[in-house]
Design an enzyme around this catalytic site. Sequence first.
Site, mmCIF file in Angstrom:
data_model
loop_
_atom_site.group_PDB
_atom_site.id
_atom_site.type_symbol
_atom_site.label_atom_id
_atom_site.label_comp_id
_atom_site.label_asym_id
_atom_site.label_seq_id
_atom_site.Cartn_x
_atom_site.Cartn_y
_atom_site.Cartn_z
ATOM 1 N N GLY A 21 0.871 -1.176 0.000
ATOM 2 C CA GLY A 21 0.000 0.000 0.000
ATOM 3 C C GLY A 21 0.906 1.223 0.000
ATOM 4 N NE ARG A 76 5.460 -3.031 -4.639
ATOM 5 C CZ ARG A 76 4.146 -3.214 -4.447
ATOM 6 N NH1 ARG A 76 3.601 -3.003 -3.263
ATOM 7 N NH2 ARG A 76 3.370 -3.583 -5.453
ATOM 8 C CG ASP A 84 0.025 2.274 -5.740
ATOM 9 O OD1 ASP A 84 -1.115 1.799 -5.854
ATOM 10 O OD2 ASP A 84 0.868 1.856 -4.928
ATOM 11 C CG ASN A 114 -5.293 1.925 -7.059
ATOM 12 O OD1 ASN A 114 -4.513 1.987 -6.107
ATOM 13 N ND2 ASN A 114 -6.463 1.310 -6.958
HETATM 14 O O1 MRU Z 1 0.660 -3.939 -4.652
HETATM 15 P P1 MRU Z 1 0.010 -3.241 -3.485
HETATM 16 O O2 MRU Z 1 -0.801 -4.150 -2.633
HETATM 17 O O3 MRU Z 1 0.989 -2.410 -2.713
HETATM 18 O O4 MRU Z 1 -1.001 -2.224 -4.184
HETATM 19 C C1 MRU Z 1 -1.698 -1.312 -3.375
HETATM 20 C C2 MRU Z 1 -2.679 -0.498 -4.120
HETATM 21 O O5 MRU Z 1 -2.783 -0.532 -5.319
HETATM 22 C C3 MRU Z 1 -3.476 0.464 -3.287
HETATM 23 O O6 MRU Z 1 -4.734 0.682 -3.852
HETATM 24 C C4 MRU Z 1 -2.721 1.800 -3.257
HETATM 25 O O7 MRU Z 1 -1.408 1.610 -2.845
HETATM 26 C C5 MRU Z 1 -3.382 2.773 -2.366
HETATM 27 S S1 MRU Z 1 -3.168 2.329 -0.699
HETATM 28 C C6 MRU Z 1 -3.859 3.503 0.288
#
Ligand code: MRU
Length: 345
Positions: A57, A95, A242, A252
Amino acid sequence: MPLTPFSINVPRALTWDASSRTLCILDQRRLPGEVVQVELRTLDAVDDAIRSLAVRGAPAIGVAAALGLVAAFSHGEIPSRDALLAGIDRLSASRPTAVNLPWAMARLRRVVDAGDIGGAERLDALAAEAERILAEDEAMCFAIGQHGAALIPDGARVLTHCNAGALATAGIGTALAPVYTAVAAGRRVSVIADETRPLLQGSRITAWELTQTGVPVTVCTDGMAASLMREGAVDLVIVGADRIAANGDVANKIGTYSLAVAARHHGLPFYVAAPTSTIDAATPDGAAIPIEQRDADEVRRFGTRQLVPTLALVYNPAFDVTPSALVTAIVTNAGIWRPPYRFSP
Ligand code: MRU
């Protein structure tokens, strides 16, 4: 009475003990079956936790990287300036898509670059900055909830994707913050959580988080969402982000774009909720956002079970970009933005 950020008892993605400089995360790879806290004591452990999505996240990885850097350098010899900068560079690259990570690391780099302090004093200054990042994230989530709750009427059936709840942040979440705030204000709200292939953040994490808080949740597979919209079972869609480009394009979790297209087709509002730390005004539009490509095995296998024939190729981008034209509003800690979006540095 204003809602205090944790008057609803949400689970926490991470905990920080300031006196011992100890960082623990909830290992999200193991949800919902196991609820396990893990201490991150080394740079390797922090880097691995972020890459492997033990902590994930956008806001949470920025906060975890900042606190994790401090924790990793707090239990041995006082680190040199070069060692700190190398650690910052390493975690910044763990990331690529969520801008909160380089945003948090740039703040720590400025502390190291200040140059007028060194040794233990520099580490203290880094700890203070990382703790500010943590506190700001909690406060931004709370403010997103306050602004966004106006968009969640009594009886609302809210569809969300991936996990943009408390477990994606240091606070009460982004997309789920308006839901929690509306529920705390006495509104009846239920959530439909998209399963979110391939790593199932919706069914494993969002559904677990919501069941912990008592908010009613129903899981659907990603392919069911449009059909539920057509049946009239969804009132609005709200997701996290993101990275949000200067023109309002939103990166996202993969699958978000399909939801936005389906929401537009069915005349439903499609909201994005994110802290201002997710806005990247230096990136003009979505085409310039780096999209993380993850290991094909995440799609090919589930545990030990093979799901794809060995000779088939697979795509596995972790994120997609939703054009700003499909976004009804962007809810931030600073208020609600509507088109045309123009974010400046
Ligand atoms: O790969 P992830 O689980 O880190 O992806 C997270 C997302 O896409 C969330 O929607 C985004 O980070 C927003 S979190 C408040």
